[in-house]
Design a protein around this motif. Structure first.
Motif, PDB file in Angstrom:
ATOM      1  N   GLU A 105       0.825  -1.219   0.000  1.00 39.09           N
ATOM      2  CA  GLU A 105       0.000   0.000   0.000  1.00 39.09           C
ATOM      3  C   GLU A 105       0.861   1.272   0.000  1.00 39.09           C
ATOM      4  O   GLU A 105       0.612   2.196  -0.742  1.00 39.09           O
ATOM      5  N   ARG A 106       1.885   1.290   0.860  1.00 38.56           N
ATOM      6  CA  ARG A 106       2.536   2.564   1.146  1.00 38.56           C
ATOM      7  C   ARG A 106       3.912   2.775   0.515  1.00 38.56           C
ATOM      8  O   ARG A 106       4.344   3.903   0.363  1.00 38.56           O
ATOM      9  N   PHE A 107       4.643   1.694   0.216  1.00 36.18           N
ATOM     10  CA  PHE A 107       6.050   1.905  -0.142  1.00 36.18           C
ATOM     11  C   PHE A 107       6.538   1.288  -1.448  1.00 36.18           C
ATOM     12  O   PHE A 107       7.449   1.823  -2.067  1.00 36.18           O
ATOM     13  N   LYS A 109       7.386   0.235  -5.129  1.00 36.76           N
ATOM     14  CA  LYS A 109       7.290   1.049  -6.337  1.00 36.76           C
ATOM     15  C   LYS A 109       7.598   0.190  -7.560  1.00 36.76           C
ATOM     16  O   LYS A 109       8.543  -0.615  -7.526  1.00 36.76           O
ATOM     17  N   LEU A 233      -2.259   2.955  -7.219  1.00 36.80           N
ATOM     18  CA  LEU A 233      -1.348   3.947  -6.640  1.00 36.80           C
ATOM     19  C   LEU A 233      -2.058   5.283  -6.433  1.00 36.80           C
ATOM     20  O   LEU A 233      -1.814   5.987  -5.453  1.00 36.80           O
ATOM     21  N   SER A 234      -2.974   5.584  -7.339  1.00 33.48           N
ATOM     22  CA  SER A 234      -3.722   6.826  -7.192  1.00 33.48           C
ATOM     23  C   SER A 234      -4.611   6.750  -5.940  1.00 33.48           C
ATOM     24  O   SER A 234      -4.694   7.687  -5.139  1.00 33.48           O
ATOM     25  N   GLN A 236      -3.930   5.197  -3.373  1.00 27.76           N
ATOM     26  CA  GLN A 236      -3.024   5.312  -2.221  1.00 27.76           C
ATOM     27  C   GLN A 236      -2.366   6.699  -2.150  1.00 27.76           C
ATOM     28  O   GLN A 236      -1.460   6.908  -1.344  1.00 27.76           O
ATOM     29  N   ARG A 238      -0.411   7.955  -4.328  1.00 30.78           N
ATOM     30  CA  ARG A 238       0.997   7.830  -4.720  1.00 30.78           C
ATOM     31  C   ARG A 238       1.162   7.794  -6.246  1.00 30.78           C
ATOM     32  O   ARG A 238       1.999   7.067  -6.775  1.00 30.78           O
ATOM     33  N   GLU A 240       2.535   9.669  -8.179  1.00 32.41           N
ATOM     34  CA  GLU A 240       3.892  10.030  -8.647  1.00 32.41           C
ATOM     35  C   GLU A 240       4.824   8.812  -8.689  1.00 32.41           C
ATOM     36  O   GLU A 240       5.861   8.837  -9.355  1.00 32.41           O
ATOM     37  N   ASP A 241       4.468   7.726  -8.007  1.00 31.53           N
ATOM     38  CA  ASP A 241       5.310   6.520  -8.028  1.00 31.53           C
ATOM     39  C   ASP A 241       5.032   5.640  -9.245  1.00 31.53           C
ATOM     40  O   ASP A 241       5.712   4.640  -9.468  1.00 31.53           O
ATOM     41  N   VAL A 427      -5.865   7.307   3.493  1.00 31.94           N
ATOM     42  CA  VAL A 427      -4.419   7.123   3.566  1.00 31.94           C
ATOM     43  C   VAL A 427      -4.001   7.548   4.965  1.00 31.94           C
ATOM     44  O   VAL A 427      -4.352   8.636   5.407  1.00 31.94           O
ATOM     45  N   ASP A 429      -0.587   7.257   7.496  1.00 29.30           N
ATOM     46  CA  ASP A 429       0.762   6.786   7.844  1.00 29.30           C
ATOM     47  C   ASP A 429       1.138   7.189   9.262  1.00 29.30           C
ATOM     48  O   ASP A 429       2.318   7.187   9.618  1.00 29.30           O
TER      49      ASP A 429
END
Ligand code: MIC
Ligand code: SF4
Length: 638
Positions: A105-107, A109, A233-234, A236, A238, A240-241, A427, A429
């Motif tokens: 989910e978070r990291f 790529k 990713l969107s 989440q 993220r 840009e990843d 989201v 963290d």
């Protein structure tokens, strides 16, 4: 024409050639650890004397040993939190979620390399990250900036066609592969998924497949990074990843396997192996006692929403105990928002923390002779904590339908909503702590459960030892170094842990080793399958095991044996296995001759016969083994 695996490997290649069976070294971008293997990994990292991790990102998760029965696990958590803060590592608190779910989910790529001290690290490959499970020491080395060495695998294409029908899920895709290939069918392979069906498979569904690729013995699995990945990713936050990643048209693969999803049916892996697969239809009406939904295989939002749609307005059968552990706090919060959590509670489910829980025997052991349906990935003998229980691995759909009926139910026959549902965008963290900005001020907290790593002597040139145990096929690391609530707290205390080695195969095995000043282990095919726990090498090392002779090894365990100075030997003629009995005395002369030749002669002094073994190890591997393990080797260099 390159496949996606080759592209990612090429972009990270430090040494070697991308030719099957060659040794290659890869640059590692990210690492992850979990608490049950992490404590040892960080003790080893500390011994390397590096002030800060050299990776792009390293994360330390606490998700396994969360049953705090005594001070031991809490000691480990405090140690892990302080180490993370000091050495530049993110720390995901207990309760924040299962490492693989949170990492996905978070990291993770697309296009990056990740190694993790857990065999299910390949879960992150669901979004086009090349994620590999490894022993803790290899992860520590990657954190210290060293490349990761592995044997270049064979690249197998798995081409998926068609659509999954109502009641059939991605769990059934991977169970079908296990049925066809077995738990050793993927050793030395990377499985790359392609085909027109992929566009219908969400990241959650891909993650289930990537996760259980570990059960095939595969090095990892690879999925493209496409529109589905972009949406995930969107969701989440993220975007840009995201990078698009796919194989070239007409890319070459070493082998291709085709699966037509239209023909798949709900499947179950029966006791005691993930490849002992039958159709749920064949098992229908078998009475059940427990259903456990969760684990890093099937605890994502989509899985649990399917469960909610099956449980809506129903209550579980009186003979069934249903436990649900969501994969992460984010998933749990989404379940609250959609009302699914209420549905679970109304149906009679018992809600557990967002951790591994029953998957690793941390509570919820079934009753005597109990039949337990689990959405997990492993049903090895004894892993649930109840030796007499029958553990079946199934999809969330099969699990939920069966919980209501009280017996196995084929979910194709049950009417429920299986369309993709609205996913709230949450989201969070806040339970992931970044490392300290003033690391010099951070004190490492070492409670009494954190013991130093035992040392080993260098390997004697002539080994004269007894066969302290003779085992069969597919011995798992759960057999070698069992898990569960009773044993796991001693993961940072090897002396104590060693008293549990092979406890379900041979009572007081450690005493046999003590009486005989160590020994040799003999086994058949796929020795050391399953978990990445290096404790399955470290504890035998502590007991004086000098060599394992078997018909074949599982990948991660062989690497762990090398790291801890145990010689991995393979029978040249498999039938020689039959000539050996427990307590036979074996003599292996001049093991250092392996630097110039691949084989050794083993004399069975008890039987007065001899046989040949081979050792498939590079010069670098032999250096570690002869030194008595990687830590000795590194120390000797200083
Ligand atoms: C497992 O599923 O067996 C574990 C527990 O996650 C292990 C790691 C460990 O033994 O700590 C794994 O898969 O590597
Ligand atoms: Fe945790 Fe089970 Fe996944 Fe291992 S397989 S990481 S114990 S949930």
């Amino acid at each position: 024409m390159e496949n996606l695996t080759q592209k990612i490997l090429k972009a990270h290649l430090v040494d070697g050639e991308l030719k099957q069976d060659e040794t290659i070294s890869l640059h590692i971008d990210q690492t992850l650890t979990q608490d049950a293997t992490g404590t040892m990994a960080y003790i080893q990292f500390e011994a390397m004397g590096v002030p800060k991790v050299k990776t792009e990102l390293s994360v330390s998760y606490v998700d396994h040993n969360t049953l705090q029965n005594g001070y031991m696990n809490a000691d480990d958590h405090a140690y892990l939190q302080s180490v993370a803060s000091k050495y530049g590592i993110y720390f995901s608190r207990p309760g924040n979620g299962i490492c693989h779910q949170v990492h996905l989910e978070r990291f993770a790529k697309p296009g990056k390399t990740l190694i993790g001290s857990d065999s299910h690290t390949p879960t992150s490959s669901a979004i086009g990250c090349l994620a590999i499970g490894a022993g803790g020491l290899d992860v520590a080395k990657a954190m210290a900036g060293m490349p990761y060495r592995l044997t270049m695998p064979k690249i197998v294409e798995v081409r998926l066609h068609g659509h999954l029908r109502h009641g059939v899920s991605s769990k059934d895709i991977i169970l079908e592969l296990l049925r066809r290939l077995s738990v050793k069918g993927g050793v030395g392979c990377i499985f790359e998924y392609t085909g027109d069906a992929l566009k219908h498979l969400s990241v959650y569904q891909r993650a289930t497949i990537a996760n259980m690729g570990a059960e095939l013995g595969a090095t990892t699995s690879v999925f493209p990074s496409d529109e589905v990945t972009k949406q995930f990713l969107s969701q989440q936050g993220r975007l840009e990843d995201f990078v698009e990643l796919k194989a070239d048209v007409n890319a070459h693969y070493d082998q291709t396997i085709e699966i037509n999803l239209d023909t798949l049916v709900p499947l179950a892996a029966c006791p005691d192996s993930p490849d002992n697969v039958k159709s749920v239809y064949e098992l229908e009406k078998t009475k059940i006692d427990q259903v456990a939904i969760g684990s890093c295989t099937n605890s994502g939002f989509e899985d649990l929403m399917k469960v909610a749609s099956i449980l809506k307005g129903k209550t579980i059968a009186p003979n069934v105990s249903l436990v649900i552990s969501p994969g992460s706090r984010q998933v749990l919060m989404k379940l609250i928002q959609t009302g699914a959590l209420r549905t679970f509670i109304e149906a009679g489910a018992r809600i557990l923390e967002c951790t591994c829980g029953p998957c690793i025997g941390m509570g919820q052991s079934p009753k005597t002779n109990g039949i337990s349906l689990r959405t997990f990935n492993r049903n090895f003998y004894g892993r649930s904590g109840t030796l007499s229980a029958g553990i079946y691995l199934v999809s969330p759909e099969t699990a939920a339908c069966s919980a209501v009926a009280g017996h196995f139910v084929d979910p194709r026959k049950v009417d429920y909503e299986d369309k993709r549902v609205y996913e709230p965008k949450i989201v969070d963290d806040s339970m992931i702590y970044p490392p300290s900005t003033e690391p010099e001020k951070v004190e490492i907290i070492r409670g009494p459960n954190i013991k130093p790593i035992p040392t080993n002597e260098s390997l004697p040139n002539d080994i004269d030892k007894k066969v302290v145990i003779k085992l069969g096929d597919n011995i798992t690391t759960d057999h070698i170094a069992p898990a569960g609530a009773k044993v796991l707290p001693y993961r940072s205390n090897i002396e104590k842990l060693s008293t549990f080695v092979f406890e379900n195969n041979k009572k007081e095995f450690y005493k046999v080793c003590q009486e005989n000043h160590g020994g040799i282990i003999v086994a058949k095919e796929n020795y050391g399958q399953g978990s990445s726990r290096e404790h399955a090498a470290l504890a035998p090392m502590y007991l004086g095991i000098k060599a394992v002779i078997c018909c074949s090894f599982a990948r991660i365990h062989k690497a762990n044996l090398i790291n801890f100075g145990i010689l991995p030997l393979v029978f040249v003629h498999k039938e020689d296995y039959e000539t050996i009995d427990e307590m036979d005395e074996l003599y292996i002369e001049n093991v250092r001759s392996l630097y110039s030749q691949r084989t050794l002669k083993v004399q069975n002094k008890t039987k007065n016969i001899s046989f040949e073994v081979s050792c498939d190890c590079s010069k670098e591997d032999l250096d570690l083994i002869m030194a008595g393990g990687a830590l000795n080797y590194i120390r000797n260099l200083k």
